[in-house]
Design a protein around this motif. Structure first.
Motif, PDB file in Angstrom:
ATOM      1  N   ASN A 125      28.937  64.889  27.629  1.00 26.30           N
ATOM      2  CA  ASN A 125      28.052  63.802  27.219  1.00 26.30           C
ATOM      3  C   ASN A 125      28.828  62.624  26.633  1.00 26.30           C
ATOM      4  OD1 ASN A 125      28.924  65.059  24.917  1.00 26.30           O
ATOM      5  ND2 ASN A 125      26.913  65.109  23.903  1.00 26.30           N
ATOM      6  N   GLU A 126      30.152  62.581  26.835  1.00 30.06           N
ATOM      7  CA  GLU A 126      30.978  61.497  26.292  1.00 30.06           C
ATOM      8  C   GLU A 126      30.618  60.182  26.968  1.00 30.06           C
ATOM      9  OE1 GLU A 126      33.880  59.910  23.767  1.00 30.06           O
ATOM     10  OE2 GLU A 126      33.159  61.969  23.861  1.00 30.06           O
ATOM     11  N   GLU A 127      30.425  59.113  26.163  1.00 27.16           N
ATOM     12  CA  GLU A 127      30.092  57.811  26.712  1.00 27.16           C
ATOM     13  C   GLU A 127      31.343  57.120  27.249  1.00 27.16           C
ATOM     14  OE1 GLU A 127      26.420  55.893  24.411  1.00 27.16           O
ATOM     15  OE2 GLU A 127      28.149  56.229  23.129  1.00 27.16           O
ATOM     16  N   ALA A 128      31.168  56.345  28.323  1.00 34.18           N
ATOM     17  CA  ALA A 128      32.283  55.566  28.872  1.00 34.18           C
ATOM     18  C   ALA A 128      32.583  54.410  27.925  1.00 34.18           C
ATOM     19  CB  ALA A 128      31.917  55.047  30.253  1.00 34.18           C
ATOM     20  N   MET A 129      33.876  54.110  27.727  1.00 28.91           N
ATOM     21  CA  MET A 129      34.266  53.037  26.828  1.00 28.91           C
ATOM     22  C   MET A 129      35.279  52.150  27.532  1.00 28.91           C
ATOM     23  SD  MET A 129      35.805  53.251  22.962  1.00 28.91           S
ATOM     24  CE  MET A 129      34.425  54.230  22.426  1.00 28.91           C
ATOM     25  N   ARG A 130      35.110  50.823  27.399  1.00 31.54           N
ATOM     26  CA  ARG A 130      36.045  49.868  27.981  1.00 31.54           C
ATOM     27  C   ARG A 130      36.757  49.118  26.875  1.00 31.54           C
ATOM     28  NH1 ARG A 130      31.459  48.098  30.278  1.00 31.54           N
ATOM     29  NH2 ARG A 130      31.798  45.983  29.556  1.00 31.54           N
ATOM     30  N   ILE A 131      38.038  48.841  27.081  1.00 30.51           N
ATOM     31  CA  ILE A 131      38.795  47.966  26.184  1.00 30.51           C
ATOM     32  C   ILE A 131      38.882  46.618  26.879  1.00 30.51           C
ATOM     33  CG2 ILE A 131      40.993  47.553  25.036  1.00 30.51           C
ATOM     34  CD1 ILE A 131      41.396  50.580  24.988  1.00 30.51           C
ATOM     35  N   VAL A 132      38.310  45.599  26.269  1.00 31.52           N
ATOM     36  CA  VAL A 132      38.207  44.284  26.877  1.00 31.52           C
ATOM     37  C   VAL A 132      39.079  43.300  26.115  1.00 31.52           C
ATOM     38  CG1 VAL A 132      36.630  42.373  27.332  1.00 31.52           C
ATOM     39  CG2 VAL A 132      35.875  44.715  27.720  1.00 31.52           C
ATOM     40  N   CYS A 133      39.857  42.505  26.849  1.00 30.64           N
ATOM     41  CA  CYS A 133      40.701  41.483  26.214  1.00 30.64           C
ATOM     42  C   CYS A 133      40.244  40.110  26.691  1.00 30.64           C
ATOM     43  CB  CYS A 133      42.169  41.713  26.577  1.00 30.64           C
ATOM     44  SG  CYS A 133      43.271  40.495  25.844  1.00 30.64           S
ATOM     45  N   LEU A 134      39.722  39.303  25.758  1.00 33.46           N
ATOM     46  CA  LEU A 134      39.288  37.946  26.069  1.00 33.46           C
ATOM     47  C   LEU A 134      40.015  36.973  25.150  1.00 33.46           C
ATOM     48  CD1 LEU A 134      35.424  38.396  26.463  1.00 33.46           C
ATOM     49  CD2 LEU A 134      37.063  37.915  28.263  1.00 33.46           C
ATOM     50  N   VAL A 135      40.673  35.975  25.712  1.00 33.49           N
ATOM     51  CA  VAL A 135      41.357  34.941  24.926  1.00 33.49           C
ATOM     52  C   VAL A 135      40.456  33.719  24.892  1.00 33.49           C
ATOM     53  CG1 VAL A 135      43.433  33.539  24.694  1.00 33.49           C
ATOM     54  CG2 VAL A 135      43.579  35.843  25.673  1.00 33.49           C
ATOM     55  N   LYS A 136      39.987  33.354  23.680  1.00 39.07           N
ATOM     56  CA  LYS A 136      38.967  32.312  23.569  1.00 39.07           C
ATOM     57  C   LYS A 136      39.552  30.906  23.627  1.00 39.07           C
ATOM     58  CE  LYS A 136      35.767  32.643  20.584  1.00 39.07           C
ATOM     59  NZ  LYS A 136      35.079  32.796  19.307  1.00 39.07           N
ATOM     60  N   LEU A 171      32.013  41.568  30.131  1.00 36.67           N
ATOM     61  CA  LEU A 171      30.931  41.902  29.205  1.00 36.67           C
ATOM     62  C   LEU A 171      29.592  41.811  29.912  1.00 36.67           C
ATOM     63  CD1 LEU A 171      31.892  40.121  25.854  1.00 36.67           C
ATOM     64  CD2 LEU A 171      32.030  42.545  26.394  1.00 36.67           C
ATOM     65  N   TYR A 172      28.695  42.730  29.574  1.00 41.17           N
ATOM     66  CA  TYR A 172      27.374  42.767  30.182  1.00 41.17           C
ATOM     67  C   TYR A 172      26.324  42.971  29.100  1.00 41.17           C
ATOM     68  CZ  TYR A 172      30.193  43.597  34.338  1.00 41.17           C
ATOM     69  OH  TYR A 172      31.120  43.498  35.333  1.00 41.17           O
ATOM     70  N   ALA A 173      25.135  42.456  29.347  1.00 40.88           N
ATOM     71  CA  ALA A 173      24.031  42.670  28.418  1.00 40.88           C
ATOM     72  C   ALA A 173      23.779  44.171  28.288  1.00 40.88           C
ATOM     73  CB  ALA A 173      22.786  41.957  28.923  1.00 40.88           C
ATOM     74  N   GLY A 174      23.636  44.619  27.033  1.00 41.95           N
ATOM     75  CA  GLY A 174      23.414  46.046  26.781  1.00 41.95           C
ATOM     76  C   GLY A 174      24.669  46.784  26.368  1.00 41.95           C
ATOM     77  N   ASP A 175      25.863  46.174  26.549  1.00 45.79           N
ATOM     78  CA  ASP A 175      27.106  46.820  26.122  1.00 45.79           C
ATOM     79  C   ASP A 175      27.096  47.011  24.601  1.00 45.79           C
ATOM     80  OD1 ASP A 175      28.082  46.903  28.663  1.00 45.79           O
ATOM     81  OD2 ASP A 175      29.543  45.289  28.420  1.00 45.79           O
ATOM     82  N   LYS A 176      27.545  48.181  24.175  1.00 44.94           N
ATOM     83  CA  LYS A 176      27.644  48.473  22.743  1.00 44.94           C
ATOM     84  C   LYS A 176      29.028  48.070  22.256  1.00 44.94           C
ATOM     85  CE  LYS A 176      27.961  52.449  19.631  1.00 44.94           C
ATOM     86  NZ  LYS A 176      27.881  53.933  19.554  1.00 44.94           N
ATOM     87  N   LEU A 177      29.076  47.295  21.152  1.00 39.38           N
ATOM     88  CA  LEU A 177      30.356  46.903  20.559  1.00 39.38           C
ATOM     89  C   LEU A 177      30.779  47.979  19.560  1.00 39.38           C
ATOM     90  CD1 LEU A 177      29.871  43.080  19.900  1.00 39.38           C
ATOM     91  CD2 LEU A 177      30.789  44.222  21.906  1.00 39.38           C
ATOM     92  N   VAL A 178      31.977  48.493  19.735  1.00 42.36           N
ATOM     93  CA  VAL A 178      32.500  49.537  18.859  1.00 42.36           C
ATOM     94  C   VAL A 178      33.526  48.956  17.886  1.00 42.36           C
ATOM     95  CG1 VAL A 178      33.760  51.729  18.785  1.00 42.36           C
ATOM     96  CG2 VAL A 178      32.107  51.296  20.612  1.00 42.36           C
TER      97      VAL A 178
END
Length: 197
Positions: A125-136, A171-178
């Protein structure tokens, strides 16, 4: 090859034709048709070509190019040597040659992305997690966040069309920020998370 298999199949079918098995005659005529024979010949030619794809002469063209340039410095300066030095020092084949680097990468078949192996002990039941790198770079992120009414999680509420988040496709609507910039966001208010973002 395919032709050999087809020949064997036709031999077997010819025996069945003599026994008058239903549908065998139609299948036998189909396999003997000229258009199918031509298609199979084309298929075999393509398979032969794929199996004989050109292989690189060397796997380390970049290092070899540098070595040759160094040797040419010490060699007698004939017309041929000067021409070879000029070619090897041309803009697309100089000391740090992008072209030869690309050649070496392809020659070593090192161009496909590799993923680390998955751990053996992942819960089902482990949730998928993404590491996202955005340079603003002082531009807005182009996304809004909200707190989930039931779980209390901070989630992406909306990704604004044309903004940085939308253009990145990360990033997508509904993504959980950890975590944001190394700071866990669990228990924080949306306003606090916005300040981190």
């Amino acid at each position: 090859g395919v032709s050999h298999v087809l020949t064997l199949a036709l031999q077997e079918l010819s025996l069945l034709c003599k026994r008058d098995v239903n549908g065998v005659g139609m299948l036998y005529d189909l396999l003997r048709s000229r258009w199918l024979q031509a298609l199979l010949k084309i298929y075999e030619c393509l398979q032969h070509y794929l199996g004989k794809r050109p292989a690189p002469v060397t796997l380390q063209a970049r290092a070899l190019s540098r070595e040759v340039v160094e040797l040419l410095h010490e060699a007698p300066q004939s017309g041929e040597i000067k021409e070879l030095r000029r070619l090897l020092r041309s803009p697309h084949l100089k000391a740090s040659p992008a072209l030869l680097s690309a050649h070496d990468t392809v020659a070593q078949k090192d161009f496909e992305p590799t993923l680390p192996p998955l751990p053996d002990n992942i819960p089902e039941n482990e949730e998928a997690m993404r590491i996202v790198c955005l340079v603003k770079n002082n531009q807005p992120l182009g996304a809004t966040i909200k707190r989930h009414e039931v779980t209390g999680d901070i989630t992406v509420a909306r990704v604004i069309h044309g903004g940085l988040a939308d253009r990145s496709g990360l990033l997508y609507a509904g993504d959980k920020l950890v975590e944001v910039n190394g700071v866990p966001v669990e228990g924080l208010e949306p306003e606090q998370v916005i300040n981190i973002l």
